[in-house]
Motif scaffolding. Sequence first.
Motif, PDB file in Angstrom:
ATOM      1  N   ASN A  60       1.446   5.822   4.081  1.00 27.33           N
ATOM      2  CA  ASN A  60       0.328   6.365   4.547  1.00 27.33           C
ATOM      3  C   ASN A  60      -0.513   7.517   4.436  1.00 27.33           C
ATOM      4  O   ASN A  60      -1.504   8.507   4.473  1.00 27.33           O
ATOM      5  CB  ASN A  60      -0.117   7.446   5.912  1.00 27.33           C
ATOM      6  CG  ASN A  60      -0.648   6.461   6.848  1.00 27.33           C
ATOM      7  OD1 ASN A  60      -2.555   6.438   6.571  1.00 27.33           O
ATOM      8  ND2 ASN A  60      -0.404   7.652   8.190  1.00 27.33           N
ATOM      9  N   THR A  63       9.062   7.304  10.749  1.00 22.87           N
ATOM     10  CA  THR A  63       7.017   7.617  11.321  1.00 22.87           C
ATOM     11  C   THR A  63       6.779   9.695  11.486  1.00 22.87           C
ATOM     12  O   THR A  63       7.917   9.220  12.560  1.00 22.87           O
ATOM     13  CB  THR A  63       6.565   7.467  11.653  1.00 22.87           C
ATOM     14  OG1 THR A  63       6.552   5.879  11.237  1.00 22.87           O
ATOM     15  CG2 THR A  63       4.836   6.896  11.731  1.00 22.87           C
ATOM     16  N   HIS A 119       0.654  -1.335  -0.174  1.00 18.03           N
ATOM     17  CA  HIS A 119      -0.056   0.090  -0.123  1.00 18.03           C
ATOM     18  C   HIS A 119       0.837   1.318   0.173  1.00 18.03           C
ATOM     19  O   HIS A 119       0.699   2.073  -0.024  1.00 18.03           O
ATOM     20  CB  HIS A 119      -0.590   0.165   1.415  1.00 18.03           C
ATOM     21  CG  HIS A 119      -1.311  -1.350   1.153  1.00 18.03           C
ATOM     22  ND1 HIS A 119      -2.617  -1.510   0.291  1.00 18.03           N
ATOM     23  CD2 HIS A 119      -1.381  -2.143   1.836  1.00 18.03           C
ATOM     24  CE1 HIS A 119      -2.904  -3.143   0.421  1.00 18.03           C
ATOM     25  NE2 HIS A 119      -2.976  -3.657   1.820  1.00 18.03           N
ATOM     26  N   THR A 163       8.443   4.234  14.826  1.00 19.31           N
ATOM     27  CA  THR A 163       8.378   3.563  13.574  1.00 19.31           C
ATOM     28  C   THR A 163       8.759   2.224  14.435  1.00 19.31           C
ATOM     29  O   THR A 163       7.573   1.451  14.616  1.00 19.31           O
ATOM     30  CB  THR A 163       9.203   3.925  12.481  1.00 19.31           C
ATOM     31  OG1 THR A 163       8.328   4.642  11.903  1.00 19.31           O
ATOM     32  CG2 THR A 163       8.471   2.577  11.269  1.00 19.31           C
ATOM     33  N   LYS A 170      -4.871   8.545   1.276  1.00 14.58           N
ATOM     34  CA  LYS A 170      -5.669   7.572   1.769  1.00 14.58           C
ATOM     35  C   LYS A 170      -4.812   7.567   3.244  1.00 14.58           C
ATOM     36  O   LYS A 170      -3.903   6.568   3.189  1.00 14.58           O
ATOM     37  CB  LYS A 170      -6.804   6.175   1.472  1.00 14.58           C
ATOM     38  CG  LYS A 170      -7.107   7.523   0.043  1.00 14.58           C
ATOM     39  CD  LYS A 170      -7.677   5.920  -0.478  1.00 14.58           C
ATOM     40  CE  LYS A 170      -7.415   5.492  -1.779  1.00 14.58           C
ATOM     41  NZ  LYS A 170      -8.092   4.251  -2.323  1.00 14.58           N
ATOM     42  N   ASP A 171      -5.251   7.135   3.913  1.00 19.99           N
ATOM     43  CA  ASP A 171      -5.243   7.046   5.795  1.00 19.99           C
ATOM     44  C   ASP A 171      -4.693   5.601   5.641  1.00 19.99           C
ATOM     45  O   ASP A 171      -5.333   5.130   5.004  1.00 19.99           O
ATOM     46  CB  ASP A 171      -6.314   7.134   6.791  1.00 19.99           C
ATOM     47  CG  ASP A 171      -6.267   8.451   7.644  1.00 19.99           C
ATOM     48  OD1 ASP A 171      -4.786   9.624   7.103  1.00 19.99           O
ATOM     49  OD2 ASP A 171      -6.998   8.940   7.971  1.00 19.99           O
ATOM     50  N   HIS A 172      -4.097   4.683   6.171  1.00 22.70           N
ATOM     51  CA  HIS A 172      -3.990   3.909   6.154  1.00 22.70           C
ATOM     52  C   HIS A 172      -2.913   2.986   7.609  1.00 22.70           C
ATOM     53  O   HIS A 172      -2.057   3.166   8.158  1.00 22.70           O
ATOM     54  CB  HIS A 172      -2.782   3.141   4.962  1.00 22.70           C
ATOM     55  CG  HIS A 172      -2.219   1.252   5.235  1.00 22.70           C
ATOM     56  ND1 HIS A 172      -2.737   0.783   4.633  1.00 22.70           N
ATOM     57  CD2 HIS A 172      -1.069   0.879   5.443  1.00 22.70           C
ATOM     58  CE1 HIS A 172      -2.438  -0.577   4.935  1.00 22.70           C
ATOM     59  NE2 HIS A 172      -1.668  -0.301   5.377  1.00 22.70           N
ATOM     60  N   GLN A 173      -4.189   2.645   8.496  1.00 21.70           N
ATOM     61  CA  GLN A 173      -3.720   1.977   9.898  1.00 21.70           C
ATOM     62  C   GLN A 173      -2.039   1.789  10.066  1.00 21.70           C
ATOM     63  O   GLN A 173      -1.778   1.497  10.643  1.00 21.70           O
ATOM     64  CB  GLN A 173      -4.367   1.035  10.112  1.00 21.70           C
ATOM     65  CG  GLN A 173      -6.279   2.292  10.827  1.00 21.70           C
ATOM     66  CD  GLN A 173      -5.835   3.000  11.350  1.00 21.70           C
ATOM     67  OE1 GLN A 173      -5.592   3.031  12.297  1.00 21.70           O
ATOM     68  NE2 GLN A 173      -6.118   4.449  10.804  1.00 21.70           N
ATOM     69  N   GLU A 174      -2.021   0.167   9.017  1.00 24.86           N
ATOM     70  CA  GLU A 174      -0.510  -0.277   8.406  1.00 24.86           C
ATOM     71  C   GLU A 174       0.718  -0.013   8.218  1.00 24.86           C
ATOM     72  O   GLU A 174       1.395  -0.357   7.924  1.00 24.86           O
ATOM     73  CB  GLU A 174      -1.185  -1.940   8.811  1.00 24.86           C
ATOM     74  CG  GLU A 174      -2.131  -2.403  10.380  1.00 24.86           C
ATOM     75  CD  GLU A 174      -2.653  -3.319   9.655  1.00 24.86           C
ATOM     76  OE1 GLU A 174      -2.459  -4.391   8.498  1.00 24.86           O
ATOM     77  OE2 GLU A 174      -2.526  -4.339  10.852  1.00 24.86           O
ATOM     78  N   HIS A 175       0.776   1.176   8.423  1.00 28.57           N
ATOM     79  CA  HIS A 175       2.092   1.596   7.467  1.00 28.57           C
ATOM     80  C   HIS A 175       3.227   1.885   7.974  1.00 28.57           C
ATOM     81  O   HIS A 175       3.831   1.786   6.972  1.00 28.57           O
ATOM     82  CB  HIS A 175       1.358   3.794   7.431  1.00 28.57           C
ATOM     83  CG  HIS A 175       1.295   4.567   8.458  1.00 28.57           C
ATOM     84  ND1 HIS A 175       2.153   5.060   8.589  1.00 28.57           N
ATOM     85  CD2 HIS A 175      -0.186   4.408   9.112  1.00 28.57           C
ATOM     86  CE1 HIS A 175       2.214   5.788   9.870  1.00 28.57           C
ATOM     87  NE2 HIS A 175       0.408   5.975  10.251  1.00 28.57           N
ATOM     88  N   GLU A 176       2.903   1.891   9.301  1.00 26.40           N
ATOM     89  CA  GLU A 176       4.451   1.377   9.484  1.00 26.40           C
ATOM     90  C   GLU A 176       5.362   0.257   9.267  1.00 26.40           C
ATOM     91  O   GLU A 176       5.652  -0.555   9.038  1.00 26.40           O
ATOM     92  CB  GLU A 176       4.383   1.895  11.190  1.00 26.40           C
ATOM     93  CG  GLU A 176       4.424   3.079  11.487  1.00 26.40           C
ATOM     94  CD  GLU A 176       3.109   3.385  11.865  1.00 26.40           C
ATOM     95  OE1 GLU A 176       1.984   2.651  11.960  1.00 26.40           O
ATOM     96  OE2 GLU A 176       3.113   4.683  12.800  1.00 26.40           O
TER      97      GLU A 176
END
Length: 190
Positions: free
Chosen positions: A53, A99, A37, A145, A56-62
Amino acid sequence: TDLVGFTAFSESLTPDEAFSELSEFLEIVAECQEKYHGITSSFTGDGTLALFNAPKDHQEHERDACFSALDLLEALRRCNAERKAAGKFEFRARTGINTADVLLGNLGTRERFAYTAIGDGVNLASRLEGLSKFYGTEILVGSDTAKAVADEIEWRLVDRISVVGRRQANLIYEPMGRQGELEEVVLRGR
């Protein structure tokens, strides 16, 4: 992410050969980023800037940024087995992951612009990539991160660094692999 040693290697290549080699490497990098993603925001010579991230927001980006970098190492190992057999330059990458809150948007002029991120957090990620050479690592990750995915990755604390232009020191980590996937001998050697 940056391709190690390409500048010196490319001096012996024609422009067409350099373009072909670089395209092959960047394709592998972009595939690993997109699988998790990430969007490849920019190609800068033999490197990339990926965002995990945005837009769009992506909760598991880290987690996804770290998994992408680990997958890249494995993809390059597979690719290099064939490249070595063919007597070609072996691809090695260095990656910095951080992050932070950054400014996202189209940056440039009215005629030409690109979607990208700017800010101190982006600068730190770039510096981590550069510090990988000094520490002999392939991936360096900032502490925010590493904390976010502490239970999903085996980490090695590398150092506490002070980066020019930043007031406080930062802990930096090397991801060794996904939790539960490393051999015991590797874990004991940490």
